[in-house]
Design a protein around this motif. Structure first.
Motif, mmCIF file in Angstrom:
data_model
loop_
_atom_site.group_PDB
_atom_site.id
_atom_site.type_symbol
_atom_site.label_atom_id
_atom_site.label_comp_id
_atom_site.label_asym_id
_atom_site.label_seq_id
_atom_site.Cartn_x
_atom_site.Cartn_y
_atom_site.Cartn_z
ATOM 1 N N ALA A 14 0.815 -1.209 0.050
ATOM 2 C CA ALA A 14 0.032 -0.021 -0.139
ATOM 3 C C ALA A 14 0.748 1.155 -0.026
ATOM 4 O O ALA A 14 0.508 2.303 -0.577
ATOM 5 C CB ALA A 14 -0.867 0.215 1.272
ATOM 6 N N ASN A 15 1.864 1.158 0.939
ATOM 7 C CA ASN A 15 2.619 2.472 0.743
ATOM 8 C C ASN A 15 3.323 2.535 -0.435
ATOM 9 O O ASN A 15 3.812 3.675 -1.173
ATOM 10 C CB ASN A 15 4.189 2.291 1.838
ATOM 11 C CG ASN A 15 3.182 2.073 3.383
ATOM 12 O OD1 ASN A 15 2.423 2.947 3.549
ATOM 13 N ND2 ASN A 15 3.927 1.555 4.444
ATOM 14 N N GLY A 16 3.917 1.561 -1.136
ATOM 15 C CA GLY A 16 4.527 1.585 -2.568
ATOM 16 C C GLY A 16 3.455 1.991 -3.406
ATOM 17 O O GLY A 16 3.864 2.828 -4.559
ATOM 18 N N LEU A 20 -11.099 1.055 -4.323
ATOM 19 C CA LEU A 20 -9.830 0.540 -4.763
ATOM 20 C C LEU A 20 -10.105 -0.183 -6.107
ATOM 21 O O LEU A 20 -9.297 -0.211 -7.226
ATOM 22 C CB LEU A 20 -9.448 -0.415 -3.623
ATOM 23 C CG LEU A 20 -8.214 0.063 -2.725
ATOM 24 C CD1 LEU A 20 -8.103 -0.908 -1.702
ATOM 25 C CD2 LEU A 20 -7.423 0.629 -3.099
ATOM 26 N N SER A 21 -11.309 -0.748 -6.218
ATOM 27 C CA SER A 21 -11.501 -1.543 -7.494
ATOM 28 C C SER A 21 -11.685 -0.578 -8.510
ATOM 29 O O SER A 21 -11.440 -0.904 -9.787
ATOM 30 C CB SER A 21 -13.063 -2.291 -7.341
ATOM 31 O OG SER A 21 -13.053 -3.201 -6.269
ATOM 32 N N CYS A 22 -12.595 0.344 -8.395
ATOM 33 C CA CYS A 22 -12.685 1.755 -9.317
ATOM 34 C C CYS A 22 -11.262 2.013 -9.804
ATOM 35 O O CYS A 22 -10.982 2.280 -10.932
ATOM 36 C CB CYS A 22 -13.331 2.838 -8.762
ATOM 37 S SG CYS A 22 -15.014 2.324 -8.683
ATOM 38 N N LEU A 23 -10.297 2.460 -8.711
ATOM 39 C CA LEU A 23 -8.975 3.189 -9.076
ATOM 40 C C LEU A 23 -8.155 2.117 -9.891
ATOM 41 O O LEU A 23 -7.291 2.168 -10.924
ATOM 42 C CB LEU A 23 -8.096 3.409 -8.009
ATOM 43 C CG LEU A 23 -8.844 4.636 -7.146
ATOM 44 C CD1 LEU A 23 -8.187 4.693 -5.781
ATOM 45 C CD2 LEU A 23 -9.012 5.813 -8.048
ATOM 46 N N CYS A 49 0.238 -0.865 -15.139
ATOM 47 C CA CYS A 49 -0.290 -1.895 -14.965
ATOM 48 C C CYS A 49 0.073 -2.653 -13.610
ATOM 49 O O CYS A 49 -0.514 -3.307 -12.946
ATOM 50 C CB CYS A 49 0.242 -2.874 -16.156
ATOM 51 S SG CYS A 49 -0.216 -2.768 -17.711
ATOM 52 N N GLY A 50 1.343 -2.441 -13.021
ATOM 53 C CA GLY A 50 1.748 -2.698 -11.722
ATOM 54 C C GLY A 50 0.815 -1.991 -10.736
ATOM 55 O O GLY A 50 0.511 -2.707 -9.764
ATOM 56 N N MET A 51 0.668 -0.569 -10.953
ATOM 57 C CA MET A 51 -0.404 0.021 -10.096
ATOM 58 C C MET A 51 -1.707 -0.744 -9.752
ATOM 59 O O MET A 51 -2.597 -1.027 -8.770
ATOM 60 C CB MET A 51 -0.503 1.380 -10.281
ATOM 61 C CG MET A 51 0.698 2.037 -9.836
ATOM 62 S SD MET A 51 0.650 3.709 -10.754
ATOM 63 C CE MET A 51 -0.591 4.579 -9.760
ATOM 64 N N GLY A 72 -3.292 -2.633 -6.508
ATOM 65 C CA GLY A 72 -4.480 -2.176 -6.156
ATOM 66 C C GLY A 72 -5.571 -3.293 -6.021
ATOM 67 O O GLY A 72 -6.468 -3.410 -5.219
ATOM 68 N N TRP A 73 -5.571 -3.999 -7.139
ATOM 69 C CA TRP A 73 -6.578 -4.973 -7.207
ATOM 70 C C TRP A 73 -6.327 -6.163 -6.014
ATOM 71 O O TRP A 73 -7.406 -6.868 -5.429
ATOM 72 C CB TRP A 73 -6.825 -5.644 -8.380
ATOM 73 C CG TRP A 73 -7.934 -6.515 -8.680
ATOM 74 C CD1 TRP A 73 -7.862 -8.021 -8.677
ATOM 75 C CD2 TRP A 73 -9.227 -6.219 -9.058
ATOM 76 N NE1 TRP A 73 -9.031 -8.571 -8.768
ATOM 77 C CE2 TRP A 73 -10.174 -7.303 -9.060
ATOM 78 C CE3 TRP A 73 -9.767 -4.851 -9.074
ATOM 79 C CZ2 TRP A 73 -11.308 -7.332 -9.402
ATOM 80 C CZ3 TRP A 73 -11.425 -5.116 -9.287
ATOM 81 C CH2 TRP A 73 -11.916 -6.116 -9.723
ATOM 82 N N THR A 74 -4.994 -6.579 -5.987
ATOM 83 C CA THR A 74 -4.660 -7.626 -4.824
ATOM 84 C C THR A 74 -5.016 -7.238 -3.499
ATOM 85 O O THR A 74 -5.453 -7.725 -2.797
ATOM 86 C CB THR A 74 -3.181 -7.749 -5.007
ATOM 87 O OG1 THR A 74 -2.925 -8.197 -6.420
ATOM 88 C CG2 THR A 74 -2.786 -8.607 -4.082
ATOM 89 N N LEU A 75 -4.850 -5.881 -3.097
ATOM 90 C CA LEU A 75 -5.417 -5.171 -1.897
ATOM 91 C C LEU A 75 -6.695 -5.124 -1.776
ATOM 92 O O LEU A 75 -7.217 -5.614 -0.688
ATOM 93 C CB LEU A 75 -4.875 -3.857 -1.712
ATOM 94 C CG LEU A 75 -3.203 -3.644 -1.546
ATOM 95 C CD1 LEU A 75 -2.804 -2.434 -1.411
ATOM 96 C CD2 LEU A 75 -2.661 -4.316 -0.112
#
Length: 360
Positions: free
Chosen positions: A38-40, A256-259, A305-307, A311-314
């Protein structure tokens, strides 16, 4: 004294920790790895905001270029130019000594009253520099000879907005010479980095570059449009940063899903941009900066793509933690029932209960 020194030793690192946490927001999750992720994620979002601010640098270059072109368009200096064809005739300036005619009936006199100037329009002749010289001779004049700054201002005043215009200076044998006499000029007023001989064909001198006025206006309009787009991008990125911070602090799986979906879509578009840049680079449609553009778009696609993935994993982990536990995992408080052992007063399958007769 011992106690006070001990409390100071404990208070020092705590103060440093509070200061560092205030400088960079941190997000607490059950799993420390999720906290780091999350911090990253928020740090990457901040990097995107910083890159959005850097988008103003090309905009500033647009404005600088517009100012440069505008100054060239208003300039009264000289430029070397290539010859023209019949369909691209420009104006030219001729002269005659005042002593030869006594008065300037068809032209304007210079400030020192030594020459009569005459402006040959593109309707009086057709062709390039040689046609301009012939037109001057046909009218009884010669191509203009500018001998000082005052005469240069007189010619510019006569031309007005009809620039660029031929003046009587051409390159012969690698040296600039006056068209009327063949001598080398005693006065020149070249623009910066002129004459540059671009393409090896710019052998004739013109005064002014008024033809660049529409170009300067177009560049200035493009700079305004680019500044508006850059400002909009910065505002959007800052809003998204605030939403990201709120979503990570409140553990909002919906936000988080939307982002994450937005990041994924932007990453997909960036990938398409990488493919397009590679195609332009391979086909030679773009200039030498195409490789740099490919690298920048590729890095942008990887970051987005990494973000989206983080985000989806969290979001998935937060959603799982909020689900109620399964009924089989619920424990009865006070008197838990152990599976496989009978409870007092309850019949066990296949065994008679005290006080009953089997079969009745």
């Amino acid at each position: 004294r011992c106690c006070s020194s001990r409390s100071t030793a404990v208070e020092g690192p705590a103060l440093i920790e509070r200061t560092s946490s205030a400088a960079m927001p941190t997000f607490d999750f059950i799993d420390p790895k999720d906290s780091q992720a999350a911090n990253g994620l928020f740090a990457a979002r901040g990097l995107v905001a910083f890159l959005a601010l850097l988008a103003f640098l090309p905009v500033l270059l647009f404005f600088v270029q517009a100012e440069t072109v505008s100054k060239e368009a208003e300039s009264e200096q000289w430029f070397d130019d290539a010859d023209r064809n019949l369909g691209d005739t420009i104006w030219g300036v001729c002269q005659m000594d005042m002593q030869a005619i006594g008065t300037c009936s068809r032209s304007d006199a210079t400030t020192d009253k030594s020459k009569c100037l005459y402006l040959v329009s593109n309707g009086e002749y057709s062709g390039g520099f040689n046609a301009y010289k012939q037109a001057c001779v046909k009218l009884g004049f010669v191509p203009v000879i500018i001998e000082d700054q005052i005469q240069n201002a007189d010619v510019a005043r006569l031309l007005g907005d009809h620039t660029p215009a031929w003046i009587g200076l051409e390159q012969v044998g690698g040296r600039w010479r006056l068209s009327a006499t063949g001598a080398e000029p005693t006065y020149t007023n070249w623009h910066d980095e002129e004459p540059n001989g671009r393409g090896g064909k710019e052998d004739y001198a013109v005064l002014g570059m008024g033809i660049l006025k529409p170009v300067a206006s177009a560049i200035f309009f493009a700079a305004l449009l680019a500044s508006g787009c850059a400002l909009t991008s910065v505002v959007v990125v800052c809003v998204v940063c605030c939403l990201q911070y709120y979503a990570l602090q409140t553990k909002s799986d919906g936000m988080l899903s939307c982002l994450s979906l937005c990041d994924g879509c932007c990453g997909f578009l960036s990938c398409l941009g990488v493919v397009e840049s590679l195609r332009e680079s391979l086909t030679g449609e773009s200039g030498g900066g195409s490789i740099i553009l490919v690298i920048l778009r590729f890095l942008s696609a990887v970051m987005l793509c990494g973000m989206a993935y983080v985000g989806w994993t969290l979001r998935t982990k937060i959603a799982r933690q909020r689900q109620p536990p399964h009924a089989s995992q619920t424990q009865v408080i006070g008197n838990p029932m152990v599976l496989g052992q009978p409870v007092m007063g309850q019949a066990v399958m296949g065994q008679p209960v005290a006080g009953s007769v089997l079969g009745t």
